[in-house]
Design a protein around this motif. Structure first.
Motif, PDB file in Angstrom:
ATOM      1  N   ALA A  65       0.381   5.135   0.673  1.00  0.00           N
ATOM      2  CA  ALA A  65      -0.566   6.132   1.172  1.00  0.00           C
ATOM      3  C   ALA A  65      -0.146   7.522   0.723  1.00  0.00           C
ATOM      4  CB  ALA A  65      -0.646   6.083   2.692  1.00  0.00           C
ATOM      5  N   MET A 125       0.846  -1.176   0.000  1.00  0.00           N
ATOM      6  CA  MET A 125       0.000   0.000   0.000  1.00  0.00           C
ATOM      7  C   MET A 125       0.891   1.238   0.000  1.00  0.00           C
ATOM      8  SD  MET A 125      -2.691   1.503   2.861  1.00  0.00           S
ATOM      9  CE  MET A 125      -1.589   1.338   4.224  1.00  0.00           C
ATOM     10  N   ASP A 140      -5.397   5.603   0.532  1.00  0.00           N
ATOM     11  CA  ASP A 140      -4.888   4.577  -0.371  1.00  0.00           C
ATOM     12  C   ASP A 140      -5.869   4.610  -1.534  1.00  0.00           C
ATOM     13  OD1 ASP A 140      -3.790   2.434  -1.682  1.00  0.00           O
ATOM     14  OD2 ASP A 140      -4.520   0.929  -0.273  1.00  0.00           O
ATOM     15  N   VAL A 157      -7.255   5.713   5.064  1.00  0.00           N
ATOM     16  CA  VAL A 157      -6.536   4.697   5.836  1.00  0.00           C
ATOM     17  C   VAL A 157      -5.882   5.254   7.095  1.00  0.00           C
ATOM     18  CG1 VAL A 157      -6.152   3.155   3.877  1.00  0.00           C
ATOM     19  CG2 VAL A 157      -4.460   4.931   4.387  1.00  0.00           C
ATOM     20  N   VAL A 160     -12.054   4.121  10.354  1.00  0.00           N
ATOM     21  CA  VAL A 160     -10.639   4.132  10.743  1.00  0.00           C
ATOM     22  C   VAL A 160     -10.521   4.287  12.257  1.00  0.00           C
ATOM     23  CG1 VAL A 160      -8.483   5.461  10.590  1.00  0.00           C
ATOM     24  CG2 VAL A 160      -9.791   4.939   8.521  1.00  0.00           C
ATOM     25  N   GLN A 187     -15.993   7.194   6.433  1.00  0.00           N
ATOM     26  CA  GLN A 187     -14.700   6.517   6.342  1.00  0.00           C
ATOM     27  C   GLN A 187     -13.828   6.797   7.566  1.00  0.00           C
ATOM     28  OE1 GLN A 187     -12.602   6.076   2.518  1.00  0.00           O
ATOM     29  NE2 GLN A 187     -14.104   7.568   1.761  1.00  0.00           N
ATOM     30  N   ASP A 218      -9.619   5.542  -0.668  1.00  0.00           N
ATOM     31  CA  ASP A 218      -9.998   5.010   0.631  1.00  0.00           C
ATOM     32  C   ASP A 218      -9.182   5.657   1.739  1.00  0.00           C
ATOM     33  OD1 ASP A 218     -11.783   3.185  -0.545  1.00  0.00           O
ATOM     34  OD2 ASP A 218     -10.170   1.731  -0.845  1.00  0.00           O
TER      35      ASP A 218
END
Length: 73
Positions: free
Chosen positions: A3, A1, A63, A68, A23, A19, A66
């Motif tokens: 970021a 990943m 990411d 994260v 988290v 979202q 999304d």
């Protein structure tokens, strides 16, 4: 990943609430915090008033599209 961190203002950050809650819930469910759904809701009542304050800034890690990670204040 890989970021990418974006610096956002309050209105943009507020649009990511769902979202951000996910988290937050994932980060604080484990010991020593042991927070559950009620704790997440309590934290995000404060969040809603914080994002409306002048000068609010957030550093949100993405990411792709999304979320994260996050830091705000």
């Amino acid at each position: 990943m890989t970021a990418t961190v974006r610096l956002l203002g309050g209105e943009q950050t507020a649009q990511l609430e769902t979202q951000l809650k996910a988290v937050f819930a994932e980060a604080f469910v484990e010991p020593p915090y042991g927070e559950g759904p009620a704790d997440v809701e309590r934290a995000f009542r404060r969040f809603r008033s914080q994002v409306r304050r002048r000068g609010f800034r957030a550093a949100i890690a993405f990411d792709g599209e999304d979320v994260v990670g996050m830091a705000y204040g």
